[in-house]
Design a protein around this motif. Structure first.
Motif, PDB file in Angstrom:
ATOM      1  N   UNK A  52      41.539  28.967  42.696  1.00 12.93           N
ATOM      2  CA  UNK A  52      41.610  30.456  43.308  1.00 12.93           C
ATOM      3  C   UNK A  52      40.860  31.750  42.535  1.00 12.93           C
ATOM      4  N   UNK A  53      39.984  32.467  43.276  1.00 18.91           N
ATOM      5  CA  UNK A  53      39.648  33.705  42.534  1.00 18.91           C
ATOM      6  C   UNK A  53      40.465  34.512  42.034  1.00 18.91           C
ATOM      7  N   UNK A  54      40.479  34.969  40.916  1.00 14.40           N
ATOM      8  CA  UNK A  54      40.804  35.687  39.989  1.00 14.40           C
ATOM      9  C   UNK A  54      40.811  37.032  40.647  1.00 14.40           C
ATOM     10  N   UNK A  55      42.387  37.142  40.037  1.00 15.50           N
ATOM     11  CA  UNK A  55      42.666  38.481  40.344  1.00 15.50           C
ATOM     12  C   UNK A  55      41.503  39.901  39.832  1.00 15.50           C
ATOM     13  N   UNK A  56      41.060  40.515  40.265  1.00 10.72           N
ATOM     14  CA  UNK A  56      39.931  41.724  39.314  1.00 10.72           C
ATOM     15  C   UNK A  56      41.128  43.116  39.661  1.00 10.72           C
ATOM     16  N   UNK A  62      50.971  46.787  36.649  1.00  7.41           N
ATOM     17  CA  UNK A  62      50.549  47.238  35.480  1.00  7.41           C
ATOM     18  C   UNK A  62      49.288  48.723  35.784  1.00  7.41           C
ATOM     19  N   UNK A  63      49.552  48.953  36.938  1.00  6.36           N
ATOM     20  CA  UNK A  63      48.668  50.121  37.453  1.00  6.36           C
ATOM     21  C   UNK A  63      50.124  51.620  36.552  1.00  6.36           C
TER      22      UNK A  63
END
Length: 65
Positions: A52-56, A62-63
């Motif tokens: 799967x695509x990595x979370x960018x 985290x925000x």
């Protein structure tokens, strides 16, 4: 200008302009330098086939920190 004059212009000059535009787009799409772009567009759905695509973007937790 009435309808008949506009109709004659559309039947001749506009038709010619649209045909030349079509030919120009066709040559632009089939030019030799466009192969990498077309191959990339064709394979875009297979980019993350093995994993799967990595979370960018950061997640909500985290925000906040």
């Amino acid at each position: 200008m009435n309808y008949h004059i506009l109709r004659e212009i559309a039947d001749s000059w506009v038709l010619l302009a649209l045909f030349l535009f079509f030919i120009g787009v066709w040559f632009w799409a089939w030019r030799p330098g466009s192969r990498p772009t077309h191959e990339d567009a064709a394979n875009v759905i297979f980019r993350h086939e093995t994993a799967p695509a990595q979370d960018t973007e950061p997640t909500n937790s985290e925000a906040r920190t």
